[in-house]
Scaffold this motif. Structure first.
Motif, mmCIF file in Angstrom:
data_model
loop_
_atom_site.group_PDB
_atom_site.id
_atom_site.type_symbol
_atom_site.label_atom_id
_atom_site.label_comp_id
_atom_site.label_asym_id
_atom_site.label_seq_id
_atom_site.Cartn_x
_atom_site.Cartn_y
_atom_site.Cartn_z
ATOM 1 N N ALA A 1 0.833 -1.210 0.000
ATOM 2 C CA ALA A 1 0.000 0.000 0.000
ATOM 3 C C ALA A 1 0.862 1.251 0.000
ATOM 4 O O ALA A 1 0.574 2.217 -0.725
ATOM 5 N N ASP A 2 1.914 1.264 0.801
ATOM 6 C CA ASP A 2 2.808 2.431 0.851
ATOM 7 C C ASP A 2 3.497 2.645 -0.489
ATOM 8 O O ASP A 2 3.623 3.785 -0.963
ATOM 9 N N ALA A 3 3.948 1.556 -1.105
ATOM 10 C CA ALA A 3 4.613 1.670 -2.404
ATOM 11 C C ALA A 3 3.646 2.175 -3.467
ATOM 12 O O ALA A 3 4.006 2.996 -4.318
ATOM 13 N N ALA A 4 2.391 1.696 -3.414
ATOM 14 C CA ALA A 4 1.393 2.142 -4.387
ATOM 15 C C ALA A 4 1.094 3.626 -4.228
ATOM 16 O O ALA A 4 0.928 4.351 -5.215
ATOM 17 N N ARG A 5 1.032 4.099 -2.978
ATOM 18 C CA ARG A 5 0.760 5.512 -2.729
ATOM 19 C C ARG A 5 1.928 6.396 -3.164
ATOM 20 O O ARG A 5 1.730 7.516 -3.647
ATOM 21 N N SER A 6 3.152 5.909 -2.994
ATOM 22 C CA SER A 6 4.326 6.727 -3.299
ATOM 23 C C SER A 6 4.704 6.705 -4.768
ATOM 24 O O SER A 6 5.571 7.457 -5.195
ATOM 25 N N GLY A 7 4.060 5.804 -5.529
ATOM 26 C CA GLY A 7 4.327 5.775 -6.964
ATOM 27 C C GLY A 7 5.463 4.874 -7.376
ATOM 28 O O GLY A 7 6.064 5.055 -8.436
ATOM 29 N N GLY A 8 5.787 3.883 -6.568
ATOM 30 C CA GLY A 8 6.813 2.923 -6.961
ATOM 31 C C GLY A 8 7.877 2.756 -5.910
ATOM 32 O O GLY A 8 7.780 3.264 -4.794
ATOM 33 N N GLY A 9 8.924 2.024 -6.257
ATOM 34 C CA GLY A 9 10.003 1.736 -5.318
ATOM 35 C C GLY A 9 9.781 0.408 -4.612
ATOM 36 O O GLY A 9 8.683 -0.160 -4.650
ATOM 37 N N PHE A 10 10.826 -0.097 -3.974
ATOM 38 C CA PHE A 10 10.767 -1.384 -3.292
ATOM 39 C C PHE A 10 10.969 -1.215 -1.793
ATOM 40 O O PHE A 10 11.699 -0.324 -1.359
ATOM 41 N N THR A 11 10.314 -2.073 -1.014
ATOM 42 C CA THR A 11 10.400 -2.053 0.443
ATOM 43 C C THR A 11 10.825 -3.429 0.938
ATOM 44 O O THR A 11 10.291 -4.447 0.495
ATOM 45 N N THR A 12 11.774 -3.460 1.870
ATOM 46 C CA THR A 12 12.214 -4.716 2.481
ATOM 47 C C THR A 12 11.264 -5.105 3.606
ATOM 48 O O THR A 12 10.850 -4.266 4.400
ATOM 49 N N ILE A 13 10.917 -6.384 3.667
ATOM 50 C CA ILE A 13 10.032 -6.919 4.701
ATOM 51 C C ILE A 13 10.901 -7.531 5.797
ATOM 52 O O ILE A 13 11.751 -8.383 5.526
ATOM 53 N N SER A 14 10.687 -7.099 7.042
ATOM 54 C CA SER A 14 11.554 -7.541 8.135
ATOM 55 C C SER A 14 11.064 -8.811 8.818
ATOM 56 O O SER A 14 11.871 -9.589 9.347
ATOM 57 N N SER A 15 9.754 -9.052 8.848
ATOM 58 C CA SER A 15 9.224 -10.219 9.555
ATOM 59 C C SER A 15 9.386 -11.481 8.708
ATOM 60 O O SER A 15 9.551 -11.410 7.488
ATOM 61 N N ARG A 16 9.338 -12.626 9.387
ATOM 62 C CA ARG A 16 9.386 -13.925 8.728
ATOM 63 C C ARG A 16 8.318 -14.815 9.336
ATOM 64 O O ARG A 16 7.951 -14.663 10.496
ATOM 65 N N LEU A 17 7.830 -15.757 8.554
ATOM 66 C CA LEU A 17 6.888 -16.721 9.087
ATOM 67 C C LEU A 17 7.586 -17.572 10.136
ATOM 68 O O LEU A 17 8.698 -18.054 9.912
ATOM 69 N N GLU A 18 6.922 -17.775 11.269
ATOM 70 C CA GLU A 18 7.512 -18.617 12.309
ATOM 71 C C GLU A 18 7.379 -20.094 11.966
ATOM 72 O O GLU A 18 8.221 -20.910 12.321
ATOM 73 N N THR A 19 6.305 -20.447 11.280
ATOM 74 C CA THR A 19 6.118 -21.836 10.847
ATOM 75 C C THR A 19 5.675 -21.835 9.392
ATOM 76 O O THR A 19 4.534 -22.145 9.075
ATOM 77 N N PRO A 20 6.574 -21.474 8.464
ATOM 78 C CA PRO A 20 6.182 -21.384 7.056
ATOM 79 C C PRO A 20 5.808 -22.733 6.489
ATOM 80 O O PRO A 20 6.364 -23.769 6.854
ATOM 81 N N GLY A 21 4.815 -22.712 5.589
ATOM 82 C CA GLY A 21 4.421 -23.944 4.928
ATOM 83 C C GLY A 21 5.489 -24.436 3.964
ATOM 84 O O GLY A 21 5.599 -25.623 3.696
ATOM 85 N N ARG A 22 6.282 -23.521 3.414
ATOM 86 C CA ARG A 22 7.376 -23.872 2.508
ATOM 87 C C ARG A 22 8.676 -23.407 3.121
ATOM 88 O O ARG A 22 8.725 -22.443 3.862
ATOM 89 N N ARG A 23 9.753 -24.082 2.795
ATOM 90 C CA ARG A 23 11.049 -23.686 3.291
ATOM 91 C C ARG A 23 11.520 -22.417 2.588
ATOM 92 O O ARG A 23 11.427 -22.310 1.363
ATOM 93 N N ASP A 24 12.057 -21.488 3.359
ATOM 94 C CA ASP A 24 12.546 -20.249 2.776
ATOM 95 C C ASP A 24 13.831 -20.443 1.993
ATOM 96 O O ASP A 24 14.292 -19.552 1.306
ATOM 97 N N THR A 25 14.449 -21.613 2.088
ATOM 98 C CA THR A 25 15.706 -21.871 1.366
ATOM 99 C C THR A 25 15.473 -22.150 -0.107
ATOM 100 O O THR A 25 16.410 -22.117 -0.897
ATOM 101 N N GLY A 26 14.243 -22.464 -0.477
ATOM 102 C CA GLY A 26 13.958 -22.825 -1.857
ATOM 103 C C GLY A 26 14.148 -24.298 -2.138
ATOM 104 O O GLY A 26 13.914 -24.774 -3.246
ATOM 105 N N VAL A 27 14.585 -25.084 -1.154
ATOM 106 C CA VAL A 27 14.772 -26.509 -1.323
ATOM 107 C C VAL A 27 13.424 -27.201 -1.243
ATOM 108 O O VAL A 27 12.662 -26.987 -0.304
ATOM 109 N N VAL A 28 13.113 -28.015 -2.220
ATOM 110 C CA VAL A 28 11.822 -28.693 -2.247
ATOM 111 C C VAL A 28 11.845 -29.880 -1.297
ATOM 112 O O VAL A 28 12.816 -30.634 -1.237
ATOM 113 N N GLY A 29 10.734 -30.060 -0.557
ATOM 114 C CA GLY A 29 10.613 -31.250 0.294
ATOM 115 C C GLY A 29 10.513 -30.895 1.731
ATOM 116 O O GLY A 29 10.578 -29.770 2.131
#
Length: 367
Positions: A339-367
């Motif tokens: 929403a902030d990026a849409a209001r400002s007209g572009g640009g990228f924002t880094t997300i600081s939080s992470r899922l504590e129990t993600p359904g997929r591994r954040d490493t990209g390794v399948v399985g």
């Protein structure tokens, strides 16, 4: 805190359009007993109570302090989510809230911290990631059906809720719109399948500054639009996979697939993320066409409120719920950054939080 019958006693705050679906779906489940309901409009609370045989109807304050309520189901408009959830926690109640968890990150953090301080659970919709559609996709990814996931395309585009909702105004206020109304479904499912999101960018627009109610007794009434109604966003996952998400109330019709997941060895096409079922299609590398892995929706595919039922069972078993506030907090951070990026007209924002129990591994390794 849970009564001798072995079920979690629920009080409903917010008796609007969606409350009847929740109560119809919760009826008869042994993990849940709905004992009371409340609304800022007492007449609406009385009507819901009568329609669904809810034993007690109370003012909101009385329900939040009710000694025989274990869990508050928060179905208020988005702007009130944080206030009601925090007040319920203060009175020792678990909470399951409609999405989003809150409309600001500050409130989201306050909710998570308050729950932890009181050893209470907060759960949040959407719960469609628990449905057979999303879980079929998760199983395909886990078994390596498309190799390593590399990108996702997701789209929710329609002409707006005023076509069917008798009071659509709140869905066009700040903190709502297509991004905060439907975006949580897609971001919750995407993070369940692909893991945490680490960076986002977006552009937004508003096609009309005024809309017309088209359904119900107020048909023909006009109201102002206070939030972008078409947002294109770009997502980067911790795994390195990329994604695109379009949320819009400005599209008359589309043939764009709701959700596609691409990998090094194939593609999955899934149903819209605000449904619990199928179909799910798979085309592996070397195949000449897609095959249907899961057919279209069935009665057993899932239902609105299954996250609350799972949470009630988690409370009874003394374990964390799957549709937890920490998951909702990560999705909220992504939503607010978009929403902030849409209001400002572009640009990228880094997300600081992470899922504590993600359904997929954040490493990209399948399985």
């Amino acid at each position: 805190m849970v009564h001798d019958g072995g079920s979690v006693r629920v009080g409903v705050v917010g008796c609007g359009n969606v409350s009847s679906r929740y109560l119809a779906n919760l009826a008869g489940d042994p993990a849940v007993t709905v004992v009371a309901c409340a609304d800022a409009d007492p007449a609406r609370a009385r009507a819901l109570g009568a329609a669904h045989a809810v034993p007690e109807v109370h003012p909101v304050d009385a329900l939040l302090t009710h000694p025989d309520i274990d869990l508050v189901l928060n179905l208020t408009p988005p702007r009130a989510h944080a206030e009601v959830t925090l007040r319920a926690l203060e009175h020792g109640k678990h909470v399951y809230t409609e999405k989003p968890l809150a409309t600001t990150m500050a409130d989201g953090h306050r909710i998570v911290e308050a729950a932890r301080a009181r050893s209470l659970q907060v759960g949040t919709a959407p719960d469609t990631f628990l449905g057979v559609g999303a879980q079929t996709c998760a199983a395909l990814l886990a078994e390596g059906a498309i190799g390593t996931p590399t990108s996702v395309n997701a789209a929710m585009m329609n002409a707006g809720p005023e076509r069917f909702h008798p009071e659509p105004e709140f869905l066009y206020q700040e903190g709502a719109g297509p991004l905060f109304d439907i975006g949580p479904y897609y971001l919750t499912v995407l993070t369940e399948l692909m893991g945490s999101i680490v960076r986002v960018g977006a552009l937004g627009a508003t096609a009309r500054t005024e809309r017309v109610v088209l359904a119900g007794p107020r048909a023909g009434a006009t109201f102002s639009v206070q939030t972008p109604t078409h947002i294109n966003s770009v997502l980067e996952f911790a795994s390195g996979a990329m994604g695109m998400l379009v949320t819009s109330f400005d599209v008359v019709a589309t043939r764009t697939p709701h959700l596609e997941i691409h990998g090094t060895e194939g593609t999955i096409v899934a149903a819209q993320a605000n449904s619990w079922g199928g179909p799910v299609l798979l085309r592996a590398a070397g195949s000449t066409d897609f095959v249907e892995v899961l057919p279209g929706p069935r009665d057993s595919d899932g239902f609105m409120g299954m996250g609350l039922v799972e949470m009630a069972r988690a409370i009874l078993a003394g374990r964390p719920a799957l549709a937890a506030a920490t998951r909702g907090l990560h999705v909220l951070e992504v939503l607010t950054a978009i929403a902030d990026a849409a209001r400002s007209g572009g640009g990228f924002t880094t997300i600081s939080s992470r899922l504590e129990t993600p359904g997929r591994r954040d490493t990209g390794v399948v399985g």
